[in-house]
Design a protein around this motif. Sequence first.
Motif, PDB file in Angstrom:
ATOM      1  N   ASP A 111      36.960  50.496  23.047  1.00 21.88           N
ATOM      2  CA  ASP A 111      35.510  50.291  22.059  1.00 21.88           C
ATOM      3  C   ASP A 111      35.926  50.082  21.035  1.00 21.88           C
ATOM      4  OD1 ASP A 111      34.288  50.561  24.778  1.00 21.88           O
ATOM      5  OD2 ASP A 111      34.677  52.650  24.671  1.00 21.88           O
ATOM      6  N   TYR A 112      36.558  51.348  20.653  1.00 22.52           N
ATOM      7  CA  TYR A 112      37.335  50.607  19.300  1.00 22.52           C
ATOM      8  C   TYR A 112      37.768  49.914  18.190  1.00 22.52           C
ATOM      9  CZ  TYR A 112      37.910  55.846  18.796  1.00 22.52           C
ATOM     10  OH  TYR A 112      37.936  57.228  18.731  1.00 22.52           O
ATOM     11  N   ASP A 113      38.493  48.505  19.159  1.00 18.61           N
ATOM     12  CA  ASP A 113      38.730  47.211  19.026  1.00 18.61           C
ATOM     13  C   ASP A 113      37.636  46.501  18.867  1.00 18.61           C
ATOM     14  OD1 ASP A 113      41.705  48.159  19.283  1.00 18.61           O
ATOM     15  OD2 ASP A 113      41.602  47.161  20.897  1.00 18.61           O
ATOM     16  N   GLU A 114      36.710  46.904  19.503  1.00 22.67           N
ATOM     17  CA  GLU A 114      35.082  46.108  19.173  1.00 22.67           C
ATOM     18  C   GLU A 114      34.815  46.145  17.430  1.00 22.67           C
ATOM     19  OE1 GLU A 114      32.137  47.281  21.276  1.00 22.67           O
ATOM     20  OE2 GLU A 114      33.252  46.668  23.201  1.00 22.67           O
ATOM     21  N   LEU A 115      35.518  47.092  16.714  1.00 22.41           N
ATOM     22  CA  LEU A 115      35.261  47.415  15.206  1.00 22.41           C
ATOM     23  C   LEU A 115      36.293  47.189  14.080  1.00 22.41           C
ATOM     24  CD1 LEU A 115      34.267  51.545  15.866  1.00 22.41           C
ATOM     25  CD2 LEU A 115      32.774  49.660  15.281  1.00 22.41           C
ATOM     26  N   VAL A 116      37.376  46.305  14.881  1.00 29.09           N
ATOM     27  CA  VAL A 116      38.283  46.384  13.931  1.00 29.09           C
ATOM     28  C   VAL A 116      38.134  45.369  12.982  1.00 29.09           C
ATOM     29  CG1 VAL A 116      40.529  45.320  13.407  1.00 29.09           C
ATOM     30  CG2 VAL A 116      40.142  47.108  15.702  1.00 29.09           C
ATOM     31  N   GLU A 117      37.575  44.098  13.876  1.00 31.78           N
ATOM     32  CA  GLU A 117      37.593  42.130  12.866  1.00 31.78           C
ATOM     33  C   GLU A 117      35.860  43.270  11.969  1.00 31.78           C
ATOM     34  OE1 GLU A 117      36.277  38.524  13.743  1.00 31.78           O
ATOM     35  OE2 GLU A 117      35.917  39.689  15.622  1.00 31.78           O
ATOM     36  N   PRO A 118      34.987  43.767  12.320  1.00 28.76           N
ATOM     37  CA  PRO A 118      33.825  43.690  11.235  1.00 28.76           C
ATOM     38  C   PRO A 118      34.513  44.830  10.074  1.00 28.76           C
ATOM     39  CG  PRO A 118      33.023  44.569  13.507  1.00 28.76           C
ATOM     40  CD  PRO A 118      34.481  44.213  13.322  1.00 28.76           C
ATOM     41  N   LEU A 119      35.072  46.279  10.385  1.00 28.88           N
ATOM     42  CA  LEU A 119      36.159  46.286   9.592  1.00 28.88           C
ATOM     43  C   LEU A 119      36.575  45.691   8.743  1.00 28.88           C
ATOM     44  CD1 LEU A 119      36.387  49.860  10.580  1.00 28.88           C
ATOM     45  CD2 LEU A 119      35.650  49.835   8.997  1.00 28.88           C
ATOM     46  N   ASN A 120      37.904  45.207   9.274  1.00 29.22           N
ATOM     47  CA  ASN A 120      38.351  44.222   8.387  1.00 29.22           C
ATOM     48  C   ASN A 120      38.037  43.577   7.221  1.00 29.22           C
ATOM     49  OD1 ASN A 120      41.331  44.898   9.213  1.00 29.22           O
ATOM     50  ND2 ASN A 120      41.404  44.024  10.372  1.00 29.22           N
ATOM     51  N   LEU A 121      37.219  42.359   7.961  1.00 28.00           N
ATOM     52  CA  LEU A 121      36.071  41.762   7.137  1.00 28.00           C
ATOM     53  C   LEU A 121      34.905  43.127   5.915  1.00 28.00           C
ATOM     54  CD1 LEU A 121      34.278  39.483  10.060  1.00 28.00           C
ATOM     55  CD2 LEU A 121      35.972  39.460   8.439  1.00 28.00           C
ATOM     56  N   LEU A 122      34.652  43.669   6.252  1.00 22.62           N
ATOM     57  CA  LEU A 122      34.237  44.357   5.228  1.00 22.62           C
ATOM     58  C   LEU A 122      34.857  44.767   4.433  1.00 22.62           C
ATOM     59  CD1 LEU A 122      31.391  45.415   4.646  1.00 22.62           C
ATOM     60  CD2 LEU A 122      31.931  48.257   5.690  1.00 22.62           C
ATOM     61  N   ILE A 123      36.228  45.388   4.734  1.00 22.07           N
ATOM     62  CA  ILE A 123      37.183  46.079   3.130  1.00 22.07           C
ATOM     63  C   ILE A 123      37.494  44.986   2.420  1.00 22.07           C
ATOM     64  CG2 ILE A 123      39.518  46.472   3.143  1.00 22.07           C
ATOM     65  CD1 ILE A 123      39.364  48.039   5.922  1.00 22.07           C
ATOM     66  N   LYS A 124      38.017  43.259   3.235  1.00 17.53           N
ATOM     67  CA  LYS A 124      38.288  42.324   2.244  1.00 17.53           C
ATOM     68  C   LYS A 124      37.514  41.212   2.010  1.00 17.53           C
ATOM     69  CE  LYS A 124      41.432  40.823   5.491  1.00 17.53           C
ATOM     70  NZ  LYS A 124      42.161  40.141   6.791  1.00 17.53           N
ATOM     71  N   ASP A 125      36.008  41.724   1.899  1.00 20.95           N
ATOM     72  CA  ASP A 125      34.575  41.319   0.838  1.00 20.95           C
ATOM     73  C   ASP A 125      34.603  42.442  -0.677  1.00 20.95           C
ATOM     74  OD1 ASP A 125      32.375  39.488   0.413  1.00 20.95           O
ATOM     75  OD2 ASP A 125      31.279  40.800   2.482  1.00 20.95           O
ATOM     76  N   THR A 126      35.008  41.413  -1.360  1.00 17.50           N
ATOM     77  CA  THR A 126      34.738  41.961  -2.718  1.00 17.50           C
ATOM     78  C   THR A 126      33.940  41.808  -3.259  1.00 17.50           C
ATOM     79  OG1 THR A 126      36.388  40.552  -3.037  1.00 17.50           O
ATOM     80  CG2 THR A 126      37.938  42.158  -2.391  1.00 17.50           C
ATOM     81  N   LYS A 127      33.783  40.405  -2.647  1.00 16.51           N
ATOM     82  CA  LYS A 127      32.375  39.824  -3.835  1.00 16.51           C
ATOM     83  C   LYS A 127      31.186  40.752  -3.387  1.00 16.51           C
ATOM     84  CE  LYS A 127      29.372  36.392  -4.080  1.00 16.51           C
ATOM     85  NZ  LYS A 127      28.664  34.617  -3.731  1.00 16.51           N
ATOM     86  N   THR A 128      30.878  41.961  -2.076  1.00 15.25           N
ATOM     87  CA  THR A 128      29.467  42.261  -1.517  1.00 15.25           C
ATOM     88  C   THR A 128      29.957  43.450  -2.063  1.00 15.25           C
ATOM     89  OG1 THR A 128      29.331  40.992   0.364  1.00 15.25           O
ATOM     90  CG2 THR A 128      28.000  43.458   0.215  1.00 15.25           C
ATOM     91  N   ARG A 129      31.135  44.206  -2.671  1.00 15.22           N
ATOM     92  CA  ARG A 129      31.641  45.264  -2.541  1.00 15.22           C
ATOM     93  C   ARG A 129      30.335  45.143  -4.345  1.00 15.22           C
ATOM     94  NH1 ARG A 129      36.110  45.843  -0.530  1.00 15.22           N
ATOM     95  NH2 ARG A 129      37.145  45.837  -2.777  1.00 15.22           N
ATOM     96  N   LYS A 130      31.163  44.338  -5.211  1.00  9.29           N
ATOM     97  CA  LYS A 130      31.017  44.566  -6.756  1.00  9.29           C
ATOM     98  C   LYS A 130      29.378  44.056  -6.543  1.00  9.29           C
ATOM     99  CE  LYS A 130      35.659  43.257  -7.607  1.00  9.29           C
ATOM    100  NZ  LYS A 130      36.597  42.234  -9.030  1.00  9.29           N
ATOM    101  N   GLU A 131      29.065  43.096  -6.303  1.00 15.93           N
ATOM    102  CA  GLU A 131      27.218  42.688  -6.341  1.00 15.93           C
ATOM    103  C   GLU A 131      26.465  42.843  -5.645  1.00 15.93           C
ATOM    104  OE1 GLU A 131      27.729  38.510  -5.685  1.00 15.93           O
ATOM    105  OE2 GLU A 131      28.882  37.412  -7.149  1.00 15.93           O
TER     106      GLU A 131
END
Length: 329
Positions: A111-131
């Motif tokens: 169950d936890y593993d299903e969250l790993v990829e979307p969390l990693n993508l969110l952490i790396k998504d600096t553009k969305t964080r800033k804009e």
Amino acid sequence: MKRGKSQVLLKATAMSSKASGSWLFLFFNLPAKQSSDRVKFWRRLKKFGTIQLKNSTYVLPDEPVHYERFQWIAKEIVDAGGEATLVRVNDIEGMPYSAVVALFNEVRSRDYDELVEPLNLLIKDTKTRKESPGSFANQLQKLRQRFQEIRDIDYFESSRGEDLHRMIQKAESLGPSRKRPETKEQLRTEDYRGKVWITRPRPEIDRVGSAWLIRKFIDAGAKFVFANSPSETPEAIPYDMFEVEFSHHGDCCTFETLIERFGIRDRAVRRIAELIHDADLEDDKFHRLEGFGVEQIFKGLAKQGLTDHEILSKGFECFEALYAQFKRS
């Protein structure tokens, strides 16, 4: 035939007392044509965090809240025309306690593993964080909520959960800072005497508990009416309704909001607030499992066809008894 099924359920509920390290097994069978019911019950059992040992054998740790849940779902299965048996098991032949725990942890890890990829993508998504910090916060909130749902059923605290918790914390540190909740001035009970209060129909634990609190600590002569919108009785004070003053705020349920706004400092009331919070918000903040049982009482009263005022009346008796017990202890 129906009587026989009811007897099976009765046997299931009359089990011996809990033993250390024991398990609860739910066995059930539904007619082959009732595939939709089978899917419905499967989803419910999955939400409870069960593991499946065989096709229709579901297992949970032997805890009061799980016993209550299995009792209710067993009754629903029988009412749907199936058969259900609930038993307590101390030992499983060929499977030590640690092996069963490992099975739970394995399922939770997936169950936890299903969250790993979307969390990693969110952490790396600096553009969305800033804009678009709002979009980042919304995505993180959804992932945080799903993480909490898994953690609530992670009964043996799998190591994978800690890994995901650190990822959540990392993502939170990258997002916009949260504002502290606004502190509101304390209200005077004298200004709320002789009032009519309005809330939604079919009251459950938070609405019933809040009504008891109002009647006992704020206005002994309070009257209560029920409607889907405050506008139906505009002179009444709404509570536990959408976007009103006396409702959920932050991580507080309505009962807690009333305590804070009226400055009620009573230790027994605080204990009641904890069990209402956990049952209503289901976040296990205070680890008060008894709240789940109280909540089931109100659901049961509604199913018996009682009116909203009758549910309040019986609910007042319930909370008065809890208050007396907490006062003594």
